[in-house]
Scaffold this active site. Structure first.
Site, PDB file in Angstrom:
ATOM      1  N   HIS A 155       7.120  -3.791   2.972  1.00  0.00           N
ATOM      2  CA  HIS A 155       6.446  -3.295   1.768  1.00  0.00           C
ATOM      3  C   HIS A 155       7.483  -2.931   0.708  1.00  0.00           C
ATOM      4  CE1 HIS A 155       3.499  -1.569  -0.816  1.00  0.00           C
ATOM      5  NE2 HIS A 155       4.172  -0.424  -0.857  1.00  0.00           N
ATOM      6  N   ASP A 157       8.119  -1.828  -3.086  1.00  0.00           N
ATOM      7  CA  ASP A 157       7.603  -1.316  -4.358  1.00  0.00           C
ATOM      8  C   ASP A 157       8.503  -1.769  -5.503  1.00  0.00           C
ATOM      9  OD1 ASP A 157       5.477   0.423  -3.286  1.00  0.00           O
ATOM     10  OD2 ASP A 157       7.147   1.525  -2.401  1.00  0.00           O
ATOM     11  N   ASP A 270      -0.924  -0.296   0.299  1.00  0.00           N
ATOM     12  CA  ASP A 270      -0.440   0.991  -0.217  1.00  0.00           C
ATOM     13  C   ASP A 270      -1.174   1.585  -1.418  1.00  0.00           C
ATOM     14  OD1 ASP A 270       1.272   3.119   0.231  1.00  0.00           O
ATOM     15  OD2 ASP A 270       2.803   2.388  -1.130  1.00  0.00           O
ATOM     16  N   ASP A 407       8.082   0.274   4.762  1.00  0.00           N
ATOM     17  CA  ASP A 407       8.693   0.155   3.437  1.00  0.00           C
ATOM     18  C   ASP A 407      10.094  -0.450   3.551  1.00  0.00           C
ATOM     19  OD1 ASP A 407       6.445   1.409   2.581  1.00  0.00           O
ATOM     20  OD2 ASP A 407       7.408   3.312   2.081  1.00  0.00           O
ATOM     21  N   HIS A 545       1.331   0.293  -7.961  1.00  0.00           N
ATOM     22  CA  HIS A 545       0.715   1.550  -7.496  1.00  0.00           C
ATOM     23  C   HIS A 545       1.655   2.758  -7.525  1.00  0.00           C
ATOM     24  CE1 HIS A 545       2.175  -0.552  -3.827  1.00  0.00           C
ATOM     25  NE2 HIS A 545       2.613   0.638  -3.515  1.00  0.00           N
TER      26      HIS A 545
HETATM   27 ZN    ZN Z   1       4.038   1.192  -2.157  1.00  0.00          ZN
END
Ligand code: ZN
Length: 567
Positions: A155, A157, A270, A407, A545
Site C-alpha cells: 500500500h 500513499d 485504505d 504499507d 485519501h
Molecule cells: Zn493509505
C-alpha cells in the site's frame, strides 16, 4: 434563474411606472407561491408527525428483517414487499414518492443496518470486535477443497508522512523494481498495483528493459493493475467530478502506455469509509469487482455473522440491476498481515516474516515469526491453516482471499525473499497434504473473483444499497473529523477543480472552432493540452485519501497545495 431574467427585464425597461407595476406584480406572484408552499409544508409536517408514531414499528421491522436475512438470496427477497416502505408525499400535485427503504430488488439498505444494530461493542475474544469462530473440517473434501488465493500487495500513499516525490524516490521506485525482480524468479508469483501516479512516474524514470519487463508481467497476468486511478481516492470529501477525473487520468495512462490492459478489479483498502458514488463510477468505467476494508467494525461483524461480506452493491435510485458491482469486504480490523490471515492477530502476525528480523518492527502481540524449516513446517502450516479455515466460515464459497502486504512493503530484496521463501515452503507442504483438502496459491485480486464465480453465480449473493459512512475502527473512534479538517485546502481544491473544468470546456470549444476553420490564428493545442494534463494530475493527487482528507503531515499538505495551485 427567475431573478436573473427579471433583472434583465428591469434593465431594458425605460418606463419607471411600468417598471414599478411589473415589480409589484412579480412580488405578489412570489408571495402567492410562497403561501402555497407554506400550506404544502404544513400538510407535510402533519403527515410526517403521523408517520413518526409508526416509526417504532418500522424500526422493529428493519431489525427483524436483518435478523432474517441470513440464508435468503436476492431472488427470494425480490418478492418481499415488506422491504420497501413507500411514503407518498401529501403534496398537492401528488407527483413525488419518497423512498424510506431499499429498492425492492435489493436485500436491504445499509441504513437499515445502522437502525437495527445495538453498537454495544462486546469483547469477541481473540477477534476482539467479532466473535468466536468454529468449523468442521469435514466440510472440505478432495472434490471440494478450500481454495486460497494469497495476494501480495504494497500500500503506497502518494503523500502522507512524506511527500509524493520523497516516497517515490526512496521507497516506491525500489518496491516496483524489487517486485519485478521477484516476479521474474517464479511465474507463480503475483503482485498488484493501484496508484497510477506512482506507476507513471516509475515509467518515466525506467529503462527500456524494465519497461518491457513490466509490460510482460501485465500481459501474463502476474502483475495486475487494480482500480487504475491516479490515486486511491478519498470517498467522503471528494466531488464526484474529481473522483471521475482522477480515475480517467489513471486509465488514460494505462491506455496510452499499455494499450491492451483492461482494469477488472478495484482495490480500496485504505479510504476511510466508502461511497456508492465511487462504486457507481467504477462500475460505469467497466470494472466488475471491488474490495474494500475500512467500514464500521460493528457493520463488519453483523455482515460476517450472516455471511454477507460479499454482495452486489447497487445504487439507491436503481430500480433495475444495472448499477450492481460485486463487492468484497475484508472482515477484520486492518489490511496488514496480522489482520488478514484469520481472526487471531497474535497468530497471523507470526506469518508476517519481515517482522522476524530485528531491524524491522516485531509483533505487538508478543510472539514474533519464526522462519519455516524442515522441522517446524507441519506445526506452522497447521497453525496457519486453522486461521484460514476460520476466516473461510465468514464467506459463502470455498474460495478464500488473503491479502499479503502492508504499507510500503517489499522495498528490499531481502524482505521480499523472506516472505516468498517462507510462504513457498508452507504452500508446498499444505498442497501435498491431500488429507487437508486445501489448495493454496499466489493470485491477483481478479484471480480471486474469477475463482469465486466458478463456484457461485452473482445471483446467489445478497445485494445492498446505501453507503459505508461513518467509519469507526474501534470503540467510539469515529473518523468524521476529516470531513471538515484543513478547510482552507478543501475549499481551494473545489476552486481549482472549477477552474480546471472551465478550462477543459474552453479548450474543447476553442479546439472545435479551430477544427472547423473558424479560428485561423495559431492555436497551441499540444502545449495547452499538456498543461491541462499536468493540472489534472496535480489536482488528482490531492484526491488521495491522505490528501483532501487532511490526514497527511503539514509539509505534505503544503506540498499538495503547491501542486494544485501551480500555474
Ligand atoms: Zn493509505
Amino acid at each position: 434563474m427567475v431573478i436573473v431574467l427579471y433583472t434583465m427585464l428591469e434593465s431594458i425597461h425605460t418606463d419607471r411606472d411600468e417598471q414599478k407595476k411589473l415589480k409589484e406584480q412579480w412580488i405578489n406572484q412570489r408571495l402567492d407561491s410562497l403561501e402555497d408552499s407554506i400550506q404544502d409544508l404544513d400538510k407535510e409536517i402533519k403527515y410526517a408527525r403521523q408517520k413518526q408514531n409508526e416509526k417504532l414499528t418500522s424500526t422493529q421491522q428493519s431489525k427483524l428483517l436483518f435478523e432474517n436475512l441470513t440464508e435468503k438470496t436476492v431472488s427470494q427477497l425480490t418478492d418481499n414487499k415488506t422491504q420497501t416502505i413507500l411514503f407518498k408525499s401529501n403534496n398537492s400535485n401528488n407527483q413525488c414518492i419518497w423512498r424510506t427503504s431499499s429498492p425492492m430488488n435489493t436485500t436491504f439498505d445499509t441504513r437499515q443496518l445502522y437502525d437495527s444494530l445495538p453498537f454495544d461493542n462486546p469483547d469477541g475474544g481473540v477477534w476482539i470486535q467479532g466473535f468466536d469462530i468454529q468449523y468442521n473440517a469435514s466440510q472440505w473434501t478432495s472434490n471440494n477443497k478450500l481454495k486460497i488465493i494469497l495476494m501480495p500487495h504494497s500500500h503506497c500513499d502518494p503523500g502522507w508522512l512524506a511527500t509524493y516525490e520523497q516516497y517515490f524516490f526512496h521507497v516506491v521506485r525500489p518496491i516496483i523494481n524489487v517486485m519485478l525482480g521477484k516476479l521474474s524468479e517464479n511465474s507463480k508469483y503475483k503482485f498488484v498495483w493501484a496508484e497510477m501516479s506512482f506507476l507513471s512516474l516509475w515509467w518515466n524514470h525506467a529503462k527500456n528493459d524494465q519497461r518491457e519487463l513490466l509490460k510482460k508481467f501485465l500481459n501474463n497476468k502476474q502483475l495486475e493493475i487494480v482500480t487504475g486511478g491516479w490515486v486511491m481516492n478519498d470517498e467522503a470529501n471528494t466531488h464526484y467530478f474529481s473522483m471521475l477525473d482522477q480515475l480517467i487520468e489513471g486509465h488514460q495512462f494505462i491506455e496510452n502506455t499499455f494499450g491492451n490492459i483492461t482494469v477488472q478489479s478495484s482495490w480500496a483498502n485504505d479510504p476511510f469509509g466508502y461511497s456508492p458514488t465511487m462504486a457507481y463510477l467504477l462500475q460505469g468505467s467497466g470494472i466488475h469487482y471491488m474490495a474494500i476494508q475500512r467500514i464500521h467494525y460493528h457493520i463488519k461483524k453483523a455482515l460476517a455473522k450472516t455471511k454477507q461480506l460479499e454482495f452486489l452493491w447497487q445504487q439507491t435510485w436503481d430500480r433495475t440491476v444495472s448499477t450492481r458491482i460485486f463487492t468484497h469486504i475484508l472482515p477484520f480490523y486492518g489490511y496488514d498481515i496480522p489482520h488478514t490471515c484469520g481472526p487471531d492477530p497474535k497468530i497471523c502476525c507470526q506469518f508476517d516474516f519481515r517482522r522476524g528480523v530485528n531491524s524491522f518492527t516485531g509483533c505487538s502481540w508478543g510472539i514474533n515469526p519464526v522462519f519455516i524449516n524442515d522441522s517446524n513446517t507441519h506445526e506452522r502450516a497447521e497453525l496457519l491453516l486453522d486461521q484460514y479455515r476460520k476466516k473461510a466460515q465468514l464467506y459463502r464459497t470455498n474460495v478464500l482471499f488473503i491479502p499479503l502486504g502492508d504499507d510500503f512493503r517489499y522495498r528490499l530484496k531481502y524482505e521480499a525473499k523472506l516472505q516468498f521463501d517462507n510462504y513457498d515452503k508452507l504452500f508446498t507442504y499444505m498442497n501435498q497434504r491431500t488429507d487437508w483438502n486445501v489448495q493454496i496459491q499466489y493470485g491477483t485480486l481478479s484471480d480471486y473473483f474469477e475463482q469465486i464465480l466458478q463456484e457461485k453465480s452473482l445471483t446467489e449473493f445478497p445485494s445492498y444499497a446505501g453507503d459505508f459512512f461513518t467509519y469507526a475502527d474501534r470503540a467510539d473512534n469515529y473518523w468524521s473529523g476529516y470531513y471538515t479538517s484543513r478547510a482552507f485546502f478543501k475549499r481551494m481544491n473545489r476552486i481549482a477543480e472549477s477552474y480546471l473544468r472551465a478550462t477543459e470546456i474552453l479548450f474543447s470549444l476553442a479546439h472545435a472552432q479551430v477544427l472547423e476553420g473558424k479560428i485561423v490564428s495559431y492555436f497551441p493545442k499540444d502545449d495547452l493540452f499538456t498543461k491541462l494534463i499536468i493540472a489534472r494530475q496535480n489536482l488528482g493527487i490531492f484526491q488521495h485519501h491522505d490528501g483532501i482528507t487532511g490526514t497527511a503531515r503539514d509539509h505534505v499538505v503544503d506540498d499538495f497545495g503547491q501542486k494544485y495551485c501551480k500555474k
